[in-house]
Design an enzyme around this catalytic site. Structure first.
Site, PDB file in Angstrom:
ATOM      1  N   PRO A   1       0.792  -1.234   0.000  1.00  0.00           N
ATOM      2  CA  PRO A   1       0.000   0.000   0.000  1.00  0.00           C
ATOM      3  C   PRO A   1       0.826   1.286   0.000  1.00  0.00           C
ATOM      4  O   PRO A   1       1.846   1.383   0.687  1.00  0.00           O
ATOM      5  CB  PRO A   1      -0.824  -0.103   1.288  1.00  0.00           C
ATOM      6  CG  PRO A   1      -0.154  -1.150   2.106  1.00  0.00           C
ATOM      7  CD  PRO A   1       0.490  -2.092   1.149  1.00  0.00           C
ATOM      8  N   ASN A   2       0.333   2.213  -0.786  1.00  0.00           N
ATOM      9  CA  ASN A   2       0.875   3.575  -0.911  1.00  0.00           C
ATOM     10  C   ASN A   2       2.183   3.666  -1.694  1.00  0.00           C
ATOM     11  O   ASN A   2       2.665   4.760  -1.969  1.00  0.00           O
ATOM     12  CB  ASN A   2       1.041   4.233   0.478  1.00  0.00           C
ATOM     13  CG  ASN A   2      -0.276   4.305   1.211  1.00  0.00           C
ATOM     14  OD1 ASN A   2      -1.242   4.834   0.667  1.00  0.00           O
ATOM     15  ND2 ASN A   2      -0.341   3.766   2.411  1.00  0.00           N
TER      16      ASN A   2
ATOM     17  N   ARG B   1       5.068  10.916  -2.533  1.00  0.00           N
ATOM     18  CA  ARG B   1       4.746  10.602  -1.138  1.00  0.00           C
ATOM     19  C   ARG B   1       5.952  10.864  -0.243  1.00  0.00           C
ATOM     20  O   ARG B   1       6.986  10.225  -0.395  1.00  0.00           O
ATOM     21  CB  ARG B   1       4.382   9.119  -1.072  1.00  0.00           C
ATOM     22  CG  ARG B   1       4.198   8.614   0.324  1.00  0.00           C
ATOM     23  CD  ARG B   1       4.161   7.085   0.336  1.00  0.00           C
ATOM     24  NE  ARG B   1       3.925   6.611   1.679  1.00  0.00           N
ATOM     25  CZ  ARG B   1       4.207   5.385   2.100  1.00  0.00           C
ATOM     26  NH1 ARG B   1       4.740   4.498   1.271  1.00  0.00           N
ATOM     27  NH2 ARG B   1       3.971   5.037   3.330  1.00  0.00           N
TER      28      ARG B   1
ATOM     29  N   TYR C   1      11.089   8.932   1.193  1.00  0.00           N
ATOM     30  CA  TYR C   1      11.053   7.897   0.154  1.00  0.00           C
ATOM     31  C   TYR C   1      11.691   8.312  -1.176  1.00  0.00           C
ATOM     32  O   TYR C   1      11.762   7.498  -2.103  1.00  0.00           O
ATOM     33  CB  TYR C   1       9.597   7.455  -0.072  1.00  0.00           C
ATOM     34  CG  TYR C   1       8.969   6.855   1.167  1.00  0.00           C
ATOM     35  CD1 TYR C   1       9.455   5.670   1.701  1.00  0.00           C
ATOM     36  CD2 TYR C   1       7.910   7.490   1.815  1.00  0.00           C
ATOM     37  CE1 TYR C   1       8.895   5.119   2.844  1.00  0.00           C
ATOM     38  CE2 TYR C   1       7.337   6.940   2.959  1.00  0.00           C
ATOM     39  CZ  TYR C   1       7.834   5.754   3.478  1.00  0.00           C
ATOM     40  OH  TYR C   1       7.275   5.210   4.610  1.00  0.00           O
TER      41      TYR C   1
ATOM     42  N   ASN D   1       8.170  -5.518  -0.822  1.00  0.00           N
ATOM     43  CA  ASN D   1       8.028  -4.411   0.109  1.00  0.00           C
ATOM     44  C   ASN D   1       6.543  -4.364   0.470  1.00  0.00           C
ATOM     45  O   ASN D   1       5.724  -3.843  -0.282  1.00  0.00           O
ATOM     46  CB  ASN D   1       8.475  -3.089  -0.523  1.00  0.00           C
ATOM     47  CG  ASN D   1       8.434  -1.944   0.484  1.00  0.00           C
ATOM     48  OD1 ASN D   1       7.880  -2.085   1.576  1.00  0.00           O
ATOM     49  ND2 ASN D   1       9.012  -0.802   0.102  1.00  0.00           N
TER      50      ASN D   1
ATOM     51  N   ALA E   1       3.149  -0.817   4.832  1.00  0.00           N
ATOM     52  CA  ALA E   1       2.568  -0.824   6.188  1.00  0.00           C
ATOM     53  C   ALA E   1       2.143  -2.222   6.644  1.00  0.00           C
ATOM     54  O   ALA E   1       2.153  -2.521   7.841  1.00  0.00           O
ATOM     55  CB  ALA E   1       1.381   0.137   6.235  1.00  0.00           C
TER      56      ALA E   1
ATOM     57  N   GLU F   1      12.821  -9.264   1.852  1.00  0.00           N
ATOM     58  CA  GLU F   1      11.993  -8.155   2.323  1.00  0.00           C
ATOM     59  C   GLU F   1      12.769  -6.861   2.106  1.00  0.00           C
ATOM     60  O   GLU F   1      13.930  -6.760   2.496  1.00  0.00           O
ATOM     61  CB  GLU F   1      11.720  -8.356   3.818  1.00  0.00           C
ATOM     62  CG  GLU F   1      11.004  -7.196   4.480  1.00  0.00           C
ATOM     63  CD  GLU F   1      10.844  -7.413   6.000  1.00  0.00           C
ATOM     64  OE1 GLU F   1      11.133  -8.526   6.500  1.00  0.00           O
ATOM     65  OE2 GLU F   1      10.458  -6.446   6.671  1.00  0.00           O
TER      66      GLU F   1
ATOM     67  N   HIS G   1      12.795  -2.515   2.275  1.00  0.00           N
ATOM     68  CA  HIS G   1      12.226  -1.227   2.696  1.00  0.00           C
ATOM     69  C   HIS G   1      13.117  -0.113   2.184  1.00  0.00           C
ATOM     70  O   HIS G   1      14.352  -0.225   2.239  1.00  0.00           O
ATOM     71  CB  HIS G   1      12.100  -1.133   4.214  1.00  0.00           C
ATOM     72  CG  HIS G   1      11.220  -2.193   4.772  1.00  0.00           C
ATOM     73  ND1 HIS G   1       9.858  -2.153   4.627  1.00  0.00           N
ATOM     74  CD2 HIS G   1      11.515  -3.357   5.406  1.00  0.00           C
ATOM     75  CE1 HIS G   1       9.341  -3.243   5.171  1.00  0.00           C
ATOM     76  NE2 HIS G   1      10.324  -3.992   5.642  1.00  0.00           N
TER      77      HIS G   1
ATOM     78  N   ARG H   1      12.934   4.581  12.654  1.00  0.00           N
ATOM     79  CA  ARG H   1      11.687   5.342  12.595  1.00  0.00           C
ATOM     80  C   ARG H   1      10.799   5.045  13.815  1.00  0.00           C
ATOM     81  O   ARG H   1      11.286   4.585  14.831  1.00  0.00           O
ATOM     82  CB  ARG H   1      10.991   5.026  11.256  1.00  0.00           C
ATOM     83  CG  ARG H   1      11.874   5.431  10.055  1.00  0.00           C
ATOM     84  CD  ARG H   1      11.175   5.235   8.742  1.00  0.00           C
ATOM     85  NE  ARG H   1      10.009   6.093   8.645  1.00  0.00           N
ATOM     86  CZ  ARG H   1       9.043   5.938   7.725  1.00  0.00           C
ATOM     87  NH1 ARG H   1       9.155   4.969   6.825  1.00  0.00           N
ATOM     88  NH2 ARG H   1       8.016   6.757   7.698  1.00  0.00           N
TER      89      ARG H   1
HETATM   90  C1  DQA Z   1       8.284   1.116   3.951  1.00  0.00           C
HETATM   91  C2  DQA Z   1       8.315   1.354   5.475  1.00  0.00           C
HETATM   92  C3  DQA Z   1       6.957   1.125   6.099  1.00  0.00           C
HETATM   93  O1  DQA Z   1       7.010   1.347   7.503  1.00  0.00           O
HETATM   94  C4  DQA Z   1       5.934   2.060   5.495  1.00  0.00           C
HETATM   95  O2  DQA Z   1       4.649   1.789   6.020  1.00  0.00           O
HETATM   96  C5  DQA Z   1       5.932   2.065   4.007  1.00  0.00           C
HETATM   97  C6  DQA Z   1       7.193   1.944   3.288  1.00  0.00           C
HETATM   98  C7  DQA Z   1       9.616   1.481   3.259  1.00  0.00           C
HETATM   99  O3  DQA Z   1       9.790   1.079   2.130  1.00  0.00           O
HETATM  100  O4  DQA Z   1      10.459   2.172   3.858  1.00  0.00           O
HETATM  101  O5  DQA Z   1       4.884   2.249   3.378  1.00  0.00           O
HETATM  102  O6  DQA Z   1       8.039  -0.265   3.715  1.00  0.00           O
END
Ligand code: DQA
Length: 148
Positions: free
Chosen positions: A10-11, A18, A23, A74, A77, A98, A100, A107
Site C-alpha cells: 500500500p501507498n 509521497r 522515500y 516491500n 505498512a 523483504e 524497505h 523510525r
Molecule cells: C516502507 C516502510 C513502512 O514502515 C511504510 O509503512 C511504508 C514503506 C519502506 O519502504 O520504507 O509504506 O516499507
C-alpha cells in the site's frame, strides 16, 4: 526458475510524491524500469505487482507458487501488521527478500516490528530505492546467475 516477482504494498504507487524526504523522488515506474533493465541484462524474467489491498497481495504470493524462483517484497505498512502475508510467504516456499526504502528501525516504534522477517530469506532496508537494486542483485546470485 530464473525469474523474479516484485511485490509492492500500500501507498507505494505514490512513490515520487509521497513524503519525498523519506522515500525520495523516483516513482514506482522508475524503480521497476531500473530493475527490469538489470534483470534483462542477465536474461532473468521479472514481473511486478502493486496493490493497496492485503488480500490481493496474499493472492499474488499464492499465485507465484511454481512460477517464480524468487520474490522481492516491500509489504509497506502491512509489514507491521499482516500475519496473512507472513503465512502466505511461509506457505509457498519460494525464497524471498523483504525490502524497505527507509530504515524501519530508525523510525517510529510501531515500524520496528516486521511480521515477515522470520519467514524471508533476508532483508534489505534504508538504502532508498537502491534497497530494491541490492535485493535484486542478491536474488540473481542466489538463483545462480553469473554476475561479472
Ligand atoms: C516502507 C516502510 C513502512 O514502515 C511504510 O509503512 C511504508 C514503506 C519502506 O519502504 O520504507 O509504506 O516499507
Amino acid at each position: 526458475m530464473n525469474n523474479v516477482l516484485v511485490i509492492n504494498g500500500p501507498n507505494l504507487n505514490l512513490l515520487g510524491t509521497r513524503e519525498p524526504e523519506i522515500y525520495g523522488s523516483d516513482t514506482l515506474q522508475d524503480v521497476e524500469n531500473r530493475m527490469k533493465k538489470y534483470a534483462n541484462k542477465f536474461n532473468v524474467g521479472i514481473d511486478f505487482f502493486q496493490s493497496n489491498h492485503e488480500g490481493e497481495i496474499v493472492d499474488s504470493i499464492q499465485a507465484a507458487r511454481d512460477k517464480y524462483g524468487f520474490i522481492i517484497i516491500n509489504a509497506a505498512a502491512y509489514t507491521h501488521t499482516s500475519v496473512a502475508i507472513r503465512d502466505a510467504l511461509s506457505a509457498i516456499e519460494i525464497p524471498s527478500i523483504e525490502v524497505h526504502i527507509s530504515n524501519i528501525h530508525k523510525r517510529e516504534h510501531f515500524r520496528h516490528k516486521s511480521y515477515l522477517s522470520s519467514v524471508v530469506t533476508g532483508q534489505v532496508m534504508g538504502l532508498g530505492i537502491e534497497s530494491y537494486m541490492a535485493a535484486l542483485f542478491a536474488a540473481l546470485i542466489k538463483m545462480g546467475v553469473k554476475i561479472e
